[in-house]
Design an enzyme around this catalytic site. Structure first.
Site, PDB file in Angstrom:
ATOM      1  N   LYS A   1       0.858  -1.193   0.000  1.00 14.71           N
ATOM      2  CA  LYS A   1       0.000   0.000   0.000  1.00 14.71           C
ATOM      3  C   LYS A   1       0.893   1.242   0.000  1.00 14.71           C
ATOM      4  CE  LYS A   1      -4.436   0.879   2.249  1.00 14.71           C
ATOM      5  NZ  LYS A   1      -5.146   0.784   3.524  1.00 14.71           N
TER       6      LYS A   1
HETATM    7  O1  G3P Z   1      -7.895   1.669   5.405  1.00 13.30           O
HETATM    8  C1  G3P Z   1      -8.118   3.020   5.298  1.00 13.30           C
HETATM    9  C2  G3P Z   1      -9.503   3.513   5.635  1.00 13.30           C
HETATM   10  O2  G3P Z   1     -10.434   2.522   5.489  1.00 13.30           O
HETATM   11  C3  G3P Z   1      -9.595   4.309   6.891  1.00 13.30           C
HETATM   12  O3  G3P Z   1     -10.897   4.541   7.311  1.00 13.30           O
HETATM   13  O4  G3P Z   1     -12.514   5.305   9.015  1.00 13.30           O
HETATM   14  O5  G3P Z   1     -10.073   5.873   9.268  1.00 13.30           O
HETATM   15  O6  G3P Z   1     -11.440   6.977   7.512  1.00 13.30           O
HETATM   16  P1  G3P Z   1     -11.247   5.733   8.337  1.00 13.30           P
END
Ligand code: G3P
Length: 219
Positions: free
Chosen positions: A86
Site C-alpha cells: 500500500k
Molecule cells: O484503510 C483506510 C480507511 O479505510 C480508513 O478509514 O474510518 O479511518 O477513515 P477511516
C-alpha cells in the site's frame, strides 16, 4: 462486490474469516499502531489467517520513492502469495507504484480523494485504488460520488485493470451504495460487518422460532 476486512486486529480477522465472507484484508499505519504489536509480524500473522490479498502500507515516515520501493519489496517478501504493498498518493508514491508493478509486485494506492488521483494511480500500474468515502463525507462531500465516477472513468478504457477498493466505509448503507456504484471491493471495519448481520426483525424472529419450538418440542 467482494469484501475485505479493514483492520489489523487478528481476533477480528479470524472471526470474519470464519464467517466465510471476506476475501482479503487491508491495514494502514494507524490500524497497526493501534494493536501495539510489531509491524511486520502483524502482517505476517494476517497472511496465515486469510488466503487472499493483504495490504500492508509502507512506513508512514517514508517519503522518497526509492525508500518506498525498498520497503515495498520487504513487505512483499513477507508472503509473495498474499502481500499487496500500500502506497500513498504522492508523486513519489506513483514512482514507487510504477517500479513495483514492473517487478510484478501488486500495489494499492491509498488516500484517493479525487477521480484524477485514481486515474494517475491506474496509469502508474496500481493493482488497486482506495477511495476514502467516510473521510469525504466528514467534510460534507458525497464520498460515494467518487466511487461511481472512478467506476465510470475506468470503464471508458478497456486497458485499465485497476480494481476499486471502497475504503473508509463507516456503515451498512455505505456498503450497499458501494455495491450499487460498482466498487470491486468494499473494505469494511469489523464493527460494520457485525452491523450488516443484524436487523431487529431477524433477531426477534429467531427468538420467536425458539420459543414456539421449545413450547412443543422442548429444549
Ligand atoms: O484503510 C483506510 C480507511 O479505510 C480508513 O478509514 O474510518 O479511518 O477513515 P477511516
Amino acid at each position: 462486490m467482494r469484501f475485505f476486512l479493514d483492520t489489523a486486529n487478528v481476533d477480528e480477522i479470524r472471526k470474519a474469516n470464519d464467517m466465510g465472507v471476506i476475501s482479503g484484508v487491508t491495514t494502514n499505519p494507524s490500524l497497526i499502531a493501534k494493536e501495539g504489536r510489531d509491524y511486520a509480524q502483524t502482517l505476517k500473522e494476517i497472511t496465515t489467517i486469510v488466503d487472499g490479498p493483504i495490504s500492508g502500507e509502507v512506513k508512514a515516515t517514508t517519503e522518497k520513492a526509492e525508500d518506498m520501493i525498498r520497503e515495498g519489496e520487504e513487505i512483499y517478501a513477507l508472503d509473495p502469495q498474499h502481500m499487496v504493498v500500500k502506497i500513498p498518493m504522492t508523486a513519489e508514491g506513483l514512482k514507487a507504484i510504477k517500479a513495483l508493478s514492473e517487478k510484478g509486485i501488486p500495489t494499492n494506492c491509498t488516500l484517493i480523494f479525487t477521480p484524477a488521483q485514481a486515474l494517475l494511480a491506474a496509469r502508474a500500474g496500481a493493482t488497486y485504488v482506495s477511495p476514502f468515502l467516510g473521510r469525504l463525507d466528514d467534510i460534507s462531500t458525497v464520498g460515494m460520488d467518487l466511487v461511481a465516477t472512478i467506476r465510470e472513468m475506468f470503464d471508458n478504457y478497456g486497458d485499465i485493470e485497476t480494481q476499486i477498493i471502497a475504503a473508509s466505509v463507516r456503515n451498512p448503507l455505505h456498503v450497499v451504495d458501494c455495491a450499487l456504484s460498482g466498487a470491486d471491493i468494499a473494505t469494511v471495519p469489523y464493527k460494520v460487518l457485525e452491523q450488516m448481520l443484524h436487523h431487529p426483525l431477524t433477531d426477534s424472529g429467531i427468538e420467536k422460532f425458539k420459543q414456539d419450538y421449545v413450547k412443543v418440542f422442548g429444549e
